[in-house]
Structure formats: C-alpha cells, structure tokens
Design an enzyme around this catalytic site. Structure first.
Site, PDB file in Angstrom:
ATOM      1  N   SER A   1     -27.810  50.104  62.599  1.00 33.62           N
ATOM      2  CA  SER A   1     -28.763  49.692  61.572  1.00 33.62           C
ATOM      3  C   SER A   1     -28.686  50.605  60.360  1.00 33.62           C
ATOM      4  CB  SER A   1     -30.195  49.685  62.137  1.00 33.62           C
ATOM      5  OG  SER A   1     -30.483  50.901  62.788  1.00 33.62           O
TER       6      SER A   1
ATOM      7  N   ASN B   1     -25.343  49.410  58.524  1.00 33.79           N
ATOM      8  CA  ASN B   1     -25.180  48.018  58.091  1.00 33.79           C
ATOM      9  C   ASN B   1     -26.444  47.300  57.633  1.00 33.79           C
ATOM     10  OD1 ASN B   1     -22.364  47.999  58.786  1.00 33.79           O
ATOM     11  ND2 ASN B   1     -22.958  47.817  60.931  1.00 33.79           N
ATOM     12  N   TYR B   2     -27.630  47.828  57.922  1.00 33.49           N
ATOM     13  CA  TYR B   2     -28.826  47.041  57.654  1.00 33.49           C
ATOM     14  C   TYR B   2     -29.870  47.730  56.778  1.00 33.49           C
ATOM     15  CZ  TYR B   2     -27.010  43.707  61.017  1.00 33.49           C
ATOM     16  OH  TYR B   2     -26.214  42.784  61.657  1.00 33.49           O
ATOM     17  N   MET B   3     -30.236  48.948  57.080  1.00 28.70           N
ATOM     18  CA  MET B   3     -31.314  49.603  56.347  1.00 28.70           C
ATOM     19  C   MET B   3     -30.843  50.041  54.960  1.00 28.70           C
ATOM     20  SD  MET B   3     -33.039  51.855  59.445  1.00 28.70           S
ATOM     21  CE  MET B   3     -31.879  53.179  59.202  1.00 28.70           C
TER      22      MET B   3
END
Length: 367
Positions: free
Chosen positions: A321, A324-326
């Site tokens: 995360s 790639n996400y946060m």
C-alpha cells in the site's frame, strides 16, 4: 445510488458492484486460465463466497475468497454501518443470490469489461484501482495520530503509531503475507535476546544492592575477551586466504569447511560476548551501575517495542500500500508535523521514487 435503486437488473448489479468496489476496496476481478489459481474479484464472486447471517436484521455477510496472489480475503461486513445505502446493497446482494447454486456468480449480468467501460464513461482513466488508491489515502489520513497526541514519545514509538495506521490500510486492501520460517526463527532470536537483557539487568540491580551493603567484593568480574576475538578473526582471514590459493578441488573443499568452522566459532564468540557484556573488568561504583541499569532499561524498552511492532505487522504487507496506493505526500507531511525523519518511513528507493512528494508542507492534507 440511482443504479442501486433501479428496477433494471443490469443497472442494479452495476450500481451494487460500484459500491462494493468503492467501500469494500475489492478488485474488479478478471478472467483466468485453467492452470491459474481460483482467485476472485467483485465481478467473479460466487454464492459460495458469501455467507449471510441467518438473522437478517444484522445486515451481516461474511465474505471469504482468494484474492490477488491467492491471498485469503475473509471479513464479516456489517452493511448497516454504511447507512441506508449499505442496507440497500445488502438487500441487492441477497436478491442476486436468490434461487442460485453455490457455483453461480452473484453478478451474473456483469463482467470486468462492462464495469471498466462504465468507469471510463464517468471519467477518463477512472478504474477500480483509483477507488482503492483514494480509499487507501483517506484511511491513512484518518488513522494517523496527530502531532499533539505524540508529544513526548520517542521516534521509535512514533514509527510504531505510523505502522499501525499503515496496517489499517493494508487490511482494507487485503495486503497480506504468510509468515515464513525465517521470520519465526527471527522472533525466537529476538525473544531470546530480550530475556537475556532482562536477566542482565537483574544482575546489575543485584550488584547495586551488594554495593549498598558494602559487599562489593562479591560482585563477579568479567574477563577481557578482546584477544580471543582478534584471534578468531585472524583464523577466519587465514582460512579464506588458503582457499583463494588452493589449487586442487580437495584443498578447496577442506578450506571451505575450515572457513565454516571459523565462522561458527566467531558466532559462538559473539553470543558469549553478548551474554557477558554486562560484566565489569574491575569492581564498579554505584554511579556506574546506576548508569548501566538505565541503559539496559532503555535497551529492553526499545527491543520490546521492536518485537511488538514486528509481531503486529508480520501478517500484513505494509509495503504494497505504501508503494502503490497511499499518496506519499500524506506520509511526508505527517513526518514533518511529528518530527520523524522521513528515512524512518521511506527507504531510499522510495524516497527516490517519490522525490516529487518530498516538498509537501507539514500542513498538507489529502482532500
């Protein structure tokens, strides 16, 4: 919500799937080859993956399936917690499952192509990952503690708090990992080290009591092991040189065995030095013991925090995360507000990757 309320089954399934992807952070789910694992996303959910609570007033469904990378997704979702829309989604899922077999798909009028096409029609570039990225960033922003609540804590304690927030994001996105045998051995070694530090601290306390009772002559003293350590290092160096000069296979094998023996001896010496590192060469003073007791107490606390942090995060992949996400600006701003060095959160590779985010000011918010 318009599509969720629609009387058209295709629109109703599309609206329900959109809600599931947004709120529950599920992936769309795609087609797989026959030789691939039975991994599941929103569009490929089957009745066997949903278990409705017999008491319908709870609005609870247990979801259980293999997600990406064959990671188990198993959560009991209380749809009532998401208000009236959540209750409507529950009822929709209940109706989609009516008169179907366990192997039947829940969203039988929907596939990834239809869903992705609909997302693109709303906004160019919109995808399920955008929802996951948004929800991951919102969750991190909400879960991170304030600078005021962290006042007086050490940097290590603050990092533990950050990881706890990061862990909630990983749980949301189902970023799990299996605990390896190497990790189990590591935990055993850390607990062994912690127990030894506590034993040593108790020895130091006992010796301080002896001094107070004028019985310092009973304090055991340690030996100077520096010469022994240097000899072991020299022996390893000698074995390595012999291997480099060896001409026959037999000589190289013998030298390799000697190197391993030398390294084992060094490891044993390191263990022995750690076990005896609290000993003094000469009789200590009360002040010296008090100073050493303080240091041992701090070392024990740091190790306890480290073990707890590792244990809490052993089954979740925090890095996925984070990479790639946060939104990295959330972490950068938080570090600046809370006076945490950025290298405690992002390794050098990530600092280079997110170089564009490093200028985020302390008051930056994800909105």
């Amino acid at each position: 919500t318009d599509k969720i309320n629609s009387t058209d089954i295709e629109s109703k399934q599309l609206g329900t799937a959109m809600w599931v992807i947004d709120i529950l952070a599920l992936r769309v789910g795609g087609e797989k080859g026959e030789d691939e694992a039975d991994t599941v996303g929103c569009c490929s959910l089957r009745l066997e993956h949903l278990k409705f609570n017999p008491n319908e007033s709870t609005y609870e469904i247990e979801l259980e399936f293999l997600g990406k990378d064959s990671m188990l997704f198993k959560q009991t979702i209380n749809f009532a917690q998401h208000g009236d829309t959540g209750k409507k989604v529950y009822k929709c899922l209940k109706s989609f499952c009516h008169n179907k077999q366990l192997q039947d798909e829940v969203f039988d009028t929907l596939n990834p192509q239809i869903l992705n096409k609909h997302l693109s029609s709303i906004m160019k570039g919109l995808s399920a990952k955008v929802f996951r990225t948004f929800n991951a960033s919102v969750t991190l922003e909400q879960e991170l503690p304030t600078a005021e609540s962290l006042q007086g804590l050490s940097i290590q304690d603050k990092v533990v708090q950050y990881n706890a927030a990061n862990r909630q994001v990983a749980i949301l996105c189902n970023h799990q990992r299996t605990v390896s045998k190497a990790a189990e051995v590591m935990f055993e070694n850390l607990h062994e080290k912690l127990n030894k530090l506590k034993e040593q601290r108790q020895d130091l306390l006992d010796w301080l009591e002896l001094i107070k009772k004028k019985k310092e002559s009973k304090i055991p003293l340690g030996n100077d092991v520096k010469e022994k350590t240097e000899k072991l290092q020299s022996e390893l160096h000698r074995c390595i040189q012999i291997k480099e000069k060896a001409k026959s296979t037999e000589d190289r094998i013998k030298a390799a065995n000697d190197i391993e023996i030398a390294r084992n001896a060094i490891r044993e010496d390191q263990r022995e030095r750690f076990n005896n590192k609290h000993y003094y060469k000469t009789t200590p003073t009360a002040d010296s013991l008090e100073s050493r007791i303080k240091k041992w107490t701090e070392d024990i606390k740091k190790l306890e925090i480290d073990i707890r942090n590792r244990d809490e995060n052993k089954e979740v992949a925090l890095g996925t995360s984070k990479i790639n996400y946060m939104d990295p600006r959330i972490s950068v701003a938080w570090c600046k507000r809370c006076e945490v060095p950025i290298d405690k959160i992002f390794a050098k590779t990530l600092r280079d990757k997110f170089n564009w985010a490093m200028a985020a000011p302390p008051d930056w918010k994800f909105e």
